[in-house]
Design a protein around this motif. Sequence first.
Motif, PDB file in Angstrom:
ATOM      1  N   THR A 114       0.763  -1.461   0.086  1.00 63.04           N
ATOM      2  CA  THR A 114       0.008   0.041  -0.232  1.00 63.04           C
ATOM      3  C   THR A 114       0.941   1.111  -0.024  1.00 63.04           C
ATOM      4  O   THR A 114       0.677   2.151  -0.661  1.00 63.04           O
ATOM      5  CB  THR A 114      -1.020  -0.025   1.211  1.00 63.04           C
ATOM      6  OG1 THR A 114      -1.944  -0.907   1.090  1.00 63.04           O
ATOM      7  CG2 THR A 114      -1.628   1.224   1.299  1.00 63.04           C
ATOM      8  N   LEU A 115       1.993   1.399   0.786  1.00 60.79           N
ATOM      9  CA  LEU A 115       2.811   2.185   0.836  1.00 60.79           C
ATOM     10  C   LEU A 115       3.555   2.596  -0.505  1.00 60.79           C
ATOM     11  O   LEU A 115       3.668   3.722  -1.099  1.00 60.79           O
ATOM     12  CB  LEU A 115       4.025   2.496   1.795  1.00 60.79           C
ATOM     13  CG  LEU A 115       3.360   2.421   3.316  1.00 60.79           C
ATOM     14  CD1 LEU A 115       4.339   1.859   4.340  1.00 60.79           C
ATOM     15  CD2 LEU A 115       2.732   3.590   3.704  1.00 60.79           C
ATOM     16  N   TYR A 118       0.917   3.908  -3.104  1.00 61.56           N
ATOM     17  CA  TYR A 118       0.511   5.360  -2.931  1.00 61.56           C
ATOM     18  C   TYR A 118       2.068   6.273  -3.200  1.00 61.56           C
ATOM     19  O   TYR A 118       1.572   7.402  -3.553  1.00 61.56           O
ATOM     20  CB  TYR A 118       0.468   5.561  -1.149  1.00 61.56           C
ATOM     21  CG  TYR A 118       0.414   7.024  -0.565  1.00 61.56           C
ATOM     22  CD1 TYR A 118      -1.081   7.670  -1.058  1.00 61.56           C
ATOM     23  CD2 TYR A 118       1.151   7.825  -0.176  1.00 61.56           C
ATOM     24  CE1 TYR A 118      -1.362   9.042  -0.720  1.00 61.56           C
ATOM     25  CE2 TYR A 118       0.974   9.023   0.394  1.00 61.56           C
ATOM     26  CZ  TYR A 118      -0.265   9.611  -0.225  1.00 61.56           C
ATOM     27  OH  TYR A 118      -0.575  11.049   0.244  1.00 61.56           O
ATOM     28  N   TRP A 119       2.975   5.824  -2.752  1.00 63.10           N
ATOM     29  CA  TRP A 119       4.222   6.800  -3.426  1.00 63.10           C
ATOM     30  C   TRP A 119       4.009   6.621  -4.886  1.00 63.10           C
ATOM     31  O   TRP A 119       4.438   7.844  -5.468  1.00 63.10           O
ATOM     32  CB  TRP A 119       5.557   6.075  -2.764  1.00 63.10           C
ATOM     33  CG  TRP A 119       6.719   6.670  -3.464  1.00 63.10           C
ATOM     34  CD1 TRP A 119       7.223   7.820  -2.914  1.00 63.10           C
ATOM     35  CD2 TRP A 119       7.432   6.503  -4.623  1.00 63.10           C
ATOM     36  NE1 TRP A 119       8.501   8.232  -3.621  1.00 63.10           N
ATOM     37  CE2 TRP A 119       8.405   7.160  -4.695  1.00 63.10           C
ATOM     38  CE3 TRP A 119       7.516   5.231  -5.472  1.00 63.10           C
ATOM     39  CZ2 TRP A 119       9.589   6.994  -6.078  1.00 63.10           C
ATOM     40  CZ3 TRP A 119       8.179   5.270  -6.376  1.00 63.10           C
ATOM     41  CH2 TRP A 119       9.274   6.288  -6.743  1.00 63.10           C
ATOM     42  N   TYR A 236      -1.123   7.629  11.801  1.00 59.87           N
ATOM     43  CA  TYR A 236      -0.802   8.838  10.971  1.00 59.87           C
ATOM     44  C   TYR A 236      -0.046   9.774  11.532  1.00 59.87           C
ATOM     45  O   TYR A 236       0.786  10.706  11.209  1.00 59.87           O
ATOM     46  CB  TYR A 236      -2.194   9.109  10.115  1.00 59.87           C
ATOM     47  CG  TYR A 236      -2.007  10.593   9.503  1.00 59.87           C
ATOM     48  CD1 TYR A 236      -1.463  10.734   8.462  1.00 59.87           C
ATOM     49  CD2 TYR A 236      -2.645  11.735  10.099  1.00 59.87           C
ATOM     50  CE1 TYR A 236      -1.276  11.826   7.633  1.00 59.87           C
ATOM     51  CE2 TYR A 236      -2.445  13.006   9.568  1.00 59.87           C
ATOM     52  CZ  TYR A 236      -1.707  13.130   8.311  1.00 59.87           C
ATOM     53  OH  TYR A 236      -1.560  14.250   7.640  1.00 59.87           O
ATOM     54  N   ILE A 243       6.428   9.736   6.011  1.00 62.53           N
ATOM     55  CA  ILE A 243       6.503   8.788   4.891  1.00 62.53           C
ATOM     56  C   ILE A 243       5.673   9.396   4.075  1.00 62.53           C
ATOM     57  O   ILE A 243       5.384   8.880   2.946  1.00 62.53           O
ATOM     58  CB  ILE A 243       5.938   7.362   5.133  1.00 62.53           C
ATOM     59  CG1 ILE A 243       4.442   7.632   6.092  1.00 62.53           C
ATOM     60  CG2 ILE A 243       6.842   6.734   6.392  1.00 62.53           C
ATOM     61  CD1 ILE A 243       3.726   6.254   6.387  1.00 62.53           C
ATOM     62  N   LEU A 245       2.394  10.892   3.974  1.00 62.05           N
ATOM     63  CA  LEU A 245       1.117  10.908   3.776  1.00 62.05           C
ATOM     64  C   LEU A 245       0.610  12.344   4.111  1.00 62.05           C
ATOM     65  O   LEU A 245       0.923  13.048   5.019  1.00 62.05           O
ATOM     66  CB  LEU A 245       0.504  10.091   4.816  1.00 62.05           C
ATOM     67  CG  LEU A 245       0.570   8.507   4.558  1.00 62.05           C
ATOM     68  CD1 LEU A 245       0.014   7.841   5.769  1.00 62.05           C
ATOM     69  CD2 LEU A 245      -0.295   8.122   3.334  1.00 62.05           C
TER      70      LEU A 245
END
Length: 247
Positions: A114-115, A118-119, A236, A243, A245
């Motif tokens: 997921t990370l 997203y990136w 978060y 990271i 977000l």
Amino acid sequence: MRSKSLWPEILIVLGLSLGQSAIYAIVSLADKLTRGPLSGQTTTMNNALSDRQFFDLTYQLLDIVFSLVPVLLVFFLFHLAGRNGFRALGFDLRRPGRDGWQGVGLFLVIGIGTLGVYWLGRTLGVTTAIVPEAMSPYWWTIPVLLFSAIRHGILEETIVVGYLFDRLRALGWGMWPIILTSAVLRGSYHLYQGFGPFVGNAIMGVIFGWVYTKTGRVMPLVIAHALLDTAGFVGYSLIGPAIGLGT
């Protein structure tokens, strides 16, 4: 159950839950696309619902409770058909150890992916900046975020996997058409965040769907999903900015 009654039932259940969310997400994406590049926009989740603490808490809890009503409807429909929905979908505590480690394993695999998605989505400009929570820092904020994470796990995995798989099998669908349909639905109600989350959640849906066909249990999926959302919502404020977000 007669197949003629299945499609109306499926449409009603989805129309009261994740199908409705998918329609709103598509409209939200269209709205965002007509406003400008997705890369310059922000999507905020878990907002404050009132500027007064007591009413904010009340609205938050009501939102969680009523969003789970479609899950109760699913289990009631199984009951009307003479089946135990909890056992049929594997949403019970018969195998806590196995469900637990499978859920944690899925959480680790999907969380890392997921990370990365997203990136990549932010890099390509096809994903909005995501702020997982923007609630006021009351004493009950973290417990409510935990309840919300559990809510999402139960709602999505029970309906988009357990219920939908059962009904589409009854209609004679094969394994992969069911998995892909479920995955596309899962991705579609995340479109309000951009195209990256659609792809990421669709991939997650394929993995979750395949695991469900092997285990016949939604409980590991519920555990993994709840852990993912807990990490996103609660974590978060601790590591989100570090990271990327919300940026």
